[in-house]
Design a protein around this motif. Structure first.
Motif, mmCIF file in Angstrom:
data_model
loop_
_atom_site.group_PDB
_atom_site.id
_atom_site.type_symbol
_atom_site.label_atom_id
_atom_site.label_comp_id
_atom_site.label_asym_id
_atom_site.label_seq_id
_atom_site.Cartn_x
_atom_site.Cartn_y
_atom_site.Cartn_z
ATOM 1 N N THR A 18 -17.522 -28.874 56.855
ATOM 2 C CA THR A 18 -18.310 -30.033 56.476
ATOM 3 C C THR A 18 -19.037 -30.582 57.688
ATOM 4 O O THR A 18 -19.209 -29.899 58.688
ATOM 5 C CB THR A 18 -17.388 -31.083 55.773
ATOM 6 N N GLU B 179 -15.227 -42.865 44.840
ATOM 7 C CA GLU B 179 -15.406 -44.304 45.085
ATOM 8 C C GLU B 179 -15.966 -44.525 46.485
ATOM 9 O O GLU B 179 -15.516 -43.896 47.454
ATOM 10 C CB GLU B 179 -14.069 -45.045 44.943
ATOM 11 N N PHE B 180 -16.916 -45.411 46.557
ATOM 12 C CA PHE B 180 -17.535 -45.763 47.833
ATOM 13 C C PHE B 180 -16.509 -46.441 48.745
ATOM 14 O O PHE B 180 -15.798 -47.346 48.327
ATOM 15 C CB PHE B 180 -18.716 -46.704 47.544
ATOM 16 N N MET B 181 -16.441 -45.967 49.986
ATOM 17 C CA MET B 181 -15.509 -46.576 50.952
ATOM 18 C C MET B 181 -16.303 -47.347 52.007
ATOM 19 O O MET B 181 -17.394 -46.918 52.386
ATOM 20 C CB MET B 181 -14.719 -45.490 51.683
ATOM 21 N N CYS C 241 -27.306 -34.789 60.766
ATOM 22 C CA CYS C 241 -27.611 -34.607 59.355
ATOM 23 C C CYS C 241 -29.100 -34.777 59.130
ATOM 24 O O CYS C 241 -29.763 -35.515 59.857
ATOM 25 C CB CYS C 241 -26.832 -35.621 58.521
ATOM 26 N N GLY D 78 -16.898 -35.650 56.602
ATOM 27 C CA GLY D 78 -16.506 -36.133 55.283
ATOM 28 C C GLY D 78 -15.787 -35.092 54.470
ATOM 29 O O GLY D 78 -15.719 -33.944 54.846
ATOM 30 N N GLY E 24 -21.407 -34.486 59.045
ATOM 31 C CA GLY E 24 -22.774 -34.121 59.152
ATOM 32 C C GLY E 24 -23.175 -33.056 58.105
ATOM 33 O O GLY E 24 -22.532 -32.899 57.092
ATOM 34 N N GLU E 25 -24.235 -32.405 58.369
ATOM 35 C CA GLU E 25 -24.678 -31.384 57.432
ATOM 36 C C GLU E 25 -24.359 -30.000 58.022
ATOM 37 O O GLU E 25 -25.028 -29.555 58.953
ATOM 38 C CB GLU E 25 -26.174 -31.546 57.128
ATOM 39 N N PRO E 26 -23.341 -29.329 57.473
ATOM 40 C CA PRO E 26 -22.875 -28.079 58.090
ATOM 41 C C PRO E 26 -23.941 -26.992 58.148
ATOM 42 O O PRO E 26 -23.930 -26.152 59.047
ATOM 43 C CB PRO E 26 -21.691 -27.654 57.213
ATOM 44 N N TYR F 82 -24.887 -45.076 52.129
ATOM 45 C CA TYR F 82 -23.469 -45.426 52.237
ATOM 46 C C TYR F 82 -22.802 -44.734 53.415
ATOM 47 O O TYR F 82 -21.669 -45.024 53.755
ATOM 48 C CB TYR F 82 -22.730 -45.071 50.934
ATOM 49 N N VAL G 114 -21.564 -40.455 44.616
ATOM 50 C CA VAL G 114 -21.094 -41.807 44.961
ATOM 51 C C VAL G 114 -21.995 -42.770 44.192
ATOM 52 O O VAL G 114 -23.219 -42.712 44.313
ATOM 53 C CB VAL G 114 -21.202 -42.081 46.476
ATOM 54 N N SER H 166 -20.417 -39.287 58.620
ATOM 55 C CA SER H 166 -21.091 -38.092 59.147
ATOM 56 C C SER H 166 -20.523 -37.736 60.515
ATOM 57 O O SER H 166 -20.528 -36.567 60.916
ATOM 58 C CB SER H 166 -22.602 -38.311 59.249
ATOM 59 N N ILE I 35 -16.880 -47.268 54.910
ATOM 60 C CA ILE I 35 -16.958 -46.543 56.172
ATOM 61 C C ILE I 35 -18.439 -46.350 56.405
ATOM 62 O O ILE I 35 -19.128 -45.788 55.564
ATOM 63 C CB ILE I 35 -16.303 -45.144 56.050
ATOM 64 N N THR J 78 -18.716 -28.438 52.052
ATOM 65 C CA THR J 78 -19.387 -29.595 51.453
ATOM 66 C C THR J 78 -20.753 -29.727 52.119
ATOM 67 O O THR J 78 -20.845 -29.748 53.347
ATOM 68 C CB THR J 78 -18.582 -30.904 51.682
ATOM 69 N N THR J 79 -21.794 -29.782 51.327
ATOM 70 C CA THR J 79 -23.158 -29.805 51.858
ATOM 71 C C THR J 79 -24.028 -30.733 51.021
ATOM 72 O O THR J 79 -23.725 -30.997 49.849
ATOM 73 C CB THR J 79 -23.772 -28.380 51.852
ATOM 74 N N ASN J 80 -25.128 -31.188 51.606
ATOM 75 C CA ASN J 80 -26.057 -31.991 50.798
ATOM 76 C C ASN J 80 -27.018 -31.114 49.998
ATOM 77 O O ASN J 80 -27.832 -31.621 49.251
ATOM 78 C CB ASN J 80 -26.816 -33.012 51.658
HETATM 79 N N1 SAM Z 1 -23.561 -33.763 54.434
HETATM 80 C C1 SAM Z 1 -22.626 -33.213 53.533
HETATM 81 C C2 SAM Z 1 -22.706 -33.895 52.190
HETATM 82 O O1 SAM Z 1 -23.297 -34.954 52.080
HETATM 83 O O2 SAM Z 1 -22.149 -33.349 51.245
HETATM 84 C C3 SAM Z 1 -21.197 -33.197 54.028
HETATM 85 C C4 SAM Z 1 -20.716 -34.405 54.768
HETATM 86 S S1 SAM Z 1 -20.609 -35.904 53.806
HETATM 87 C C5 SAM Z 1 -19.967 -37.047 55.007
HETATM 88 C C6 SAM Z 1 -19.233 -35.508 52.757
HETATM 89 C C7 SAM Z 1 -19.033 -36.405 51.568
HETATM 90 O O3 SAM Z 1 -18.732 -37.712 52.012
HETATM 91 C C8 SAM Z 1 -20.251 -36.515 50.679
HETATM 92 O O4 SAM Z 1 -19.906 -36.127 49.369
HETATM 93 C C9 SAM Z 1 -20.593 -37.995 50.705
HETATM 94 O O5 SAM Z 1 -21.052 -38.458 49.471
HETATM 95 C C10 SAM Z 1 -19.259 -38.621 51.072
HETATM 96 N N2 SAM Z 1 -19.385 -39.926 51.719
HETATM 97 C C11 SAM Z 1 -20.081 -40.256 52.833
HETATM 98 N N3 SAM Z 1 -19.938 -41.571 53.119
HETATM 99 C C12 SAM Z 1 -19.131 -42.093 52.149
HETATM 100 C C13 SAM Z 1 -18.614 -43.385 51.881
HETATM 101 N N4 SAM Z 1 -18.875 -44.429 52.662
HETATM 102 N N5 SAM Z 1 -17.822 -43.545 50.788
HETATM 103 C C14 SAM Z 1 -17.529 -42.489 49.974
HETATM 104 N N6 SAM Z 1 -17.993 -41.243 50.198
HETATM 105 C C15 SAM Z 1 -18.780 -41.039 51.253
#
Ligand code: SAM
Ligand code: SF4
Length: 328
Positions: A62, A187-189, A15, A328, A64-66, A21, A159, A324, A191, A91-93
């Protein structure tokens, strides 16, 4: 049991951000080597010969960053063209979307979720762990471009962490008033960053809803996605607000998905490695697709209800893997 027809495919574990988080500061990640990634050809074989025959019709790309994976546009085109594919999403940043939104749309992608945790460049940069040049402007531009090329409705994933971006709940919610955007609060997990979780950074959806409702009012929306979000809207708003509450409310009974990691591990649930099988190794060892179908069918039976809050996820992400890395 629910019909399981939705596969989340992680294309890459790398990524260009390091969100607090997801990949906390100081985490040393061992990236998957190029030759250990499922190739596009292997992925297409799995889709055509294993998942589609088992009834899977919905796919999300998804990471990482696809968008960091070379060849992504051609891969999207091939998946979108599969006649049985009823829904293809990503899903992308958003950081690379300014350039890639248009080719992705032309290749047949119609649904995109972009993560955006802040409208304030300083807070944004703090959240994505960027010590150098600000990334907010380019990400925001990516979102605008995606909307302009036709990703409509556009979904933004947020988040909220107490003390970091909780001052922006109302501003982020207000994005839906004038635009047909769907803002989804996840909700923040614990992980990836258990330490943050222990510091009480987690905010339950009910608290977010209450804040938003006090300011703008909130009504249940008739628009429902096929995912786990509870959908509301601000009265008169063009877009909607979704709340994904896996920590405070168990929605396992509604779950229709499984996950495939970039190096081929198929897992029945984000928090469940039980029975995980490696489809890349199996393919490369010559296991035929009928046998793989049987293995996947057996894995689907391992889906079970999980209490996210009480699950012991180890001290270092889910059994040592960040979001990542899992996808996700
Ligand atoms: N890089 C892309 C992105 O950020 O959209 C795709 C992968 S990212 C792991 C997918 C989603 O997981 C994102 O929306 C991110 O906010 C969410 N995410 C990552 N870690 C998280 C956590 N600990 N709790 C909740 N959501 C989380
Ligand atoms: Fe952030 Fe997504 Fe990268 Fe994780 S994978 S660090 S959530 S941009």
């Amino acid at each position: 049991m629910n019909k399981i027809d939705y596969l989340r495919i992680s294309l890459i574990d790398r990524c260009n951000f390091r969100c607090h988080y997801c990949v906390p500061e100081g985490t040393k990640l061992d990236y998957i080597l190029q030759q250990q990634l499922l190739s596009y050809e292997e992925l297409l074989t799995l889709l055509k010969e294993v998942f589609i025959p088992l009834g899977f019709t919905k796919f999300r790309l998804t990471g990482g960053e696809p968008l960091l994976r070379p060849g992504i546009i051609d891969f999207v085109r091939e998946v979108a063209a599969l006649p049985q594919c009823s829904d293809l999403a990503m899903t992308t940043n958003g950081f690379l979307l300014d350039k890639l939104a248009s080719p992705l749309f032309d290749a047949g992608l119609r649904r995109i979720n972009i993560s955006l945790d802040s409208l304030n460049p300083e807070i944004f940069d703090k959240m994505i762990g960027n010590g150098g040049k600000s990334r907010w402007q380019q990400t925001w531009q990516g979102i605008q471009t995606a909307y302009e090329v036709g990703f409509n409705p556009l979904k933004l994933n947020v988040v909220i962490l107490r003390g970091l971006n909780d001052s922006e709940i109302l501003d982020l919610a207000a994005l839906t008033i004038e635009r047909n955007w769907h803002v989804r609060f996840i909700e923040f997990m614990p992980i990836g960053n258990n330490k943050l979780f222990d510091e009480c950074a987690w905010i339950p959806s009910a608290e977010l809803r209450q804040n938003i409702s006090q300011k703008f009012g909130l009504i249940e929306s008739s628009i429902k996605g096929n995912g786990p979000a509870d959908v509301f809207k601000i009265p008169g708003a063009k877009g909607t607000l979704g709340f994904i509450s896996q920590m405070s409310e168990c929605f396992c009974d509604k779950c229709n998905r499984i996950r495939l990691s970039a190096d081929g591990w198929l897992r029945p649930c984000l928090l469940n490695e039980t029975g995980e099988i490696n489809l890349k190794d199996a393919l490369r060892n010559g296991v035929d697709c009928d046998r793989l179908k049987e293995q996947v069918r057996n894995l689907l039976l391992l889906k079970e209800e999980i209490n996210f809050k009480e699950r012991d996820m180890g001290t270092d992400g889910v059994y040592g893997r960040t979001m990542s890395q899992i996808g996700g």
